[in-house]
Design an enzyme around this catalytic site. Structure first.
Site, mmCIF file in Angstrom:
data_model
loop_
_atom_site.group_PDB
_atom_site.id
_atom_site.type_symbol
_atom_site.label_atom_id
_atom_site.label_comp_id
_atom_site.label_asym_id
_atom_site.label_seq_id
_atom_site.Cartn_x
_atom_site.Cartn_y
_atom_site.Cartn_z
ATOM 1 N N CYS A 174 -2.281 9.963 -6.596
ATOM 2 C CA CYS A 174 -3.337 9.717 -5.495
ATOM 3 C C CYS A 174 -4.358 10.644 -5.945
ATOM 4 C CB CYS A 174 -2.954 9.883 -4.162
ATOM 5 S SG CYS A 174 -4.633 9.518 -3.226
ATOM 6 N N SER B 215 -12.497 6.595 -2.354
ATOM 7 C CA SER B 215 -11.786 7.744 -1.882
ATOM 8 C C SER B 215 -11.152 7.399 -0.452
ATOM 9 C CB SER B 215 -12.739 8.970 -1.567
ATOM 10 O OG SER B 215 -11.989 9.950 -1.504
ATOM 11 N N MET B 216 -10.244 6.465 -0.491
ATOM 12 C CA MET B 216 -9.712 5.955 0.594
ATOM 13 C C MET B 216 -8.816 6.671 1.256
ATOM 14 S SD MET B 216 -10.776 2.799 0.371
ATOM 15 C CE MET B 216 -9.808 1.865 1.707
ATOM 16 N N LYS C 225 0.862 -1.093 -0.037
ATOM 17 C CA LYS C 225 0.012 0.036 0.067
ATOM 18 C C LYS C 225 0.899 1.147 0.076
ATOM 19 C CE LYS C 225 -3.316 2.983 0.571
ATOM 20 N NZ LYS C 225 -4.276 3.304 -0.706
ATOM 21 N N SER D 154 -6.288 5.193 -10.845
ATOM 22 C CA SER D 154 -7.623 5.224 -11.096
ATOM 23 C C SER D 154 -8.091 6.315 -11.734
ATOM 24 C CB SER D 154 -8.593 5.123 -9.791
ATOM 25 O OG SER D 154 -8.269 6.028 -8.699
ATOM 26 N N GLY E 255 -11.539 -0.686 -12.699
ATOM 27 C CA GLY E 255 -12.429 -1.828 -13.088
ATOM 28 C C GLY E 255 -12.789 -1.603 -14.749
HETATM 29 O O1 RRO Z 1 -5.559 5.753 -0.878
HETATM 30 C C1 RRO Z 1 -6.195 6.217 -2.012
HETATM 31 O O2 RRO Z 1 -7.307 6.848 -1.799
HETATM 32 C C2 RRO Z 1 -5.920 5.943 -3.422
HETATM 33 C C3 RRO Z 1 -4.653 5.997 -3.733
HETATM 34 BR BR1 RRO Z 1 -3.315 6.542 -2.512
HETATM 35 C C4 RRO Z 1 -4.430 5.835 -5.313
HETATM 36 O O3 RRO Z 1 -3.127 6.033 -5.561
HETATM 37 N N1 RRO Z 1 -5.271 5.656 -5.963
HETATM 38 C C5 RRO Z 1 -6.645 5.460 -5.310
HETATM 39 O O4 RRO Z 1 -7.423 5.061 -6.349
HETATM 40 N N2 RRO Z 1 -6.934 5.633 -4.147
#
Ligand code: RRO
Length: 314
Positions: free
Chosen positions: A132, A70-71, A45, A196, A223
């Site tokens: 990101c 949207s992690m 990660k 993404s 996807g």
């Molecule tokens: O952690 C995220 O929100 C995230 C990252 Br770092 C990334 O490079 N691509 C993504 O779709 N989410």
């Protein structure tokens, strides 16, 4: 008998498949599971200097044709992944993997994270995430060509180990040209196309609401939705980058056929994100079987027989 062996930056992997950073790679347990799976390699990660909880949930949703997330860079901090990577490298020096590093705070943190790795005992591959899409209020580094060049200049002042960059999708030939011009100035070892597709919006038909909480529902799309964009980026960069720079193809790999198309466009390794999240680690066994069947049906004995050899109609 055909082989799926993949050559990448002087290494030979049993097959080209690996996870995409963010999926099944948060901690040592998940990384051990990937290492024991039928994937050819794996990536951690994306790490920031400090550990982060990330954005509020819900922040990842699987959709019929892909995913939205949207992690917000949840991770256990660079020191955690680096310490684990050093141990893995010492235990299995002939089994390379990728350490992904990002930044939450911007330019200076990218530089200090790379300094941290340079000063460590880890000598393996690093994937520098310049794309990101989910840090509220912060643009993606790789959409700013000047800043990207400045950052790479700064990193190459001290960094001597092999690394590549994870790129966002580009949508215009001028942008393909620009990012390739920047990257060709440096001794980077690989690029990963694509992260993404940033800031998409999905609406739930039953509730008329967005489906993830951060940023008002905007998030990165992965996807099936993004395969044509991913293939275009792999192909366009293969046509523009120095031949010494390998390409990792990422985006929309659900089947052996999708994998085959990424390879035709010039990818050397292949990352699977959304479909790994949907299907679990068994996806690698299936993709290996499906891709091998395609090679055999076409009479190819190795990936080198068709890699980058996409035909056009002129
Ligand atoms: O952690 C995220 O929100 C995230 C990252 Br770092 C990334 O490079 N691509 C993504 O779709 N989410």
């Amino acid at each position: 008998m055909a082989t799926l062996q993949a050559t990448f930056y002087g290494h030979t992997f049993d097959n080209p498949f690996m996870n995409a950073s963010g999926v099944h790679c948060m901690d040592k347990t998940e990384l051990d599971e990937l290492a024991a799976s039928a994937s050819g390699s794996f990536v951690t990660k994306s790490a920031t200097a400090d550990s982060r909880d990330g954005n509020p949930e819900p922040r990842y949703i699987n959709l019929e044709l892909g995913s939205i997330n949207s992690m917000g860079l949840p991770n256990l901090g660079l020191a955690y992944y680096l310490e684990d990577a050093i141990k893995r490298q010492a235990a299995n020096p002939d089994t390379p993997f990728f350490l992904s590093v990002a930044s939450y705070k911007g330019f200076d943190e990218y530089v200090s994270n790379m300094k941290h790795i340079q000063e460590s005992d880890y000598t393996g591959l690093v994937e520098l995430n310049l794309s990101c899409p989910n840090v509220p209020g912060k643009p993606q580094m790789a959409y700013d060509f000047e800043d990207t060049e400045k950052l790479l200049n700064e990193i190459f002042k001290f960094y001597t180990k092999p690394f590549g960059v994870k790129l966002p999708p580009y949508f215009d030939f001028m942008h393909f040209d620009k990012i390739a011009d920047v990257l060709n100035k440096f001794d980077i070892k690989f690029v990963n196309c694509v992260n993404s597709v940033g800031n998409g919006l999905y609406i739930d038909e039953a509730t008329d609401t967005v489906v993830i909480k951060p940023k008002g529902g905007f998030g990165g799309i992965g996807g099936e939705y993004i395969k044509p964009t991913a293939l275009a980026n792999v192909r366009a960069l293969r046509q523009r980058l120095n031949p010494s720079i390998d390409i990792i193809g990422t985006g929309g790999i659900l089947t052996g056929r999708d994998a085959y198309e990424h390879l035709l466009c010039g990818a050397s390794m292949l990352q699977v994100g959304t479909q790994l999240h949907k299907e679990g680690l068994g996806v690698f066994e299936r993709l290996n079987t499906e891709l091998l069947a395609i090679l055999e049906a076409k009479g190819y004995t190795s990936i080198a027989d068709f890699k980058g050899k996409l035909a056009t109609l002129d």
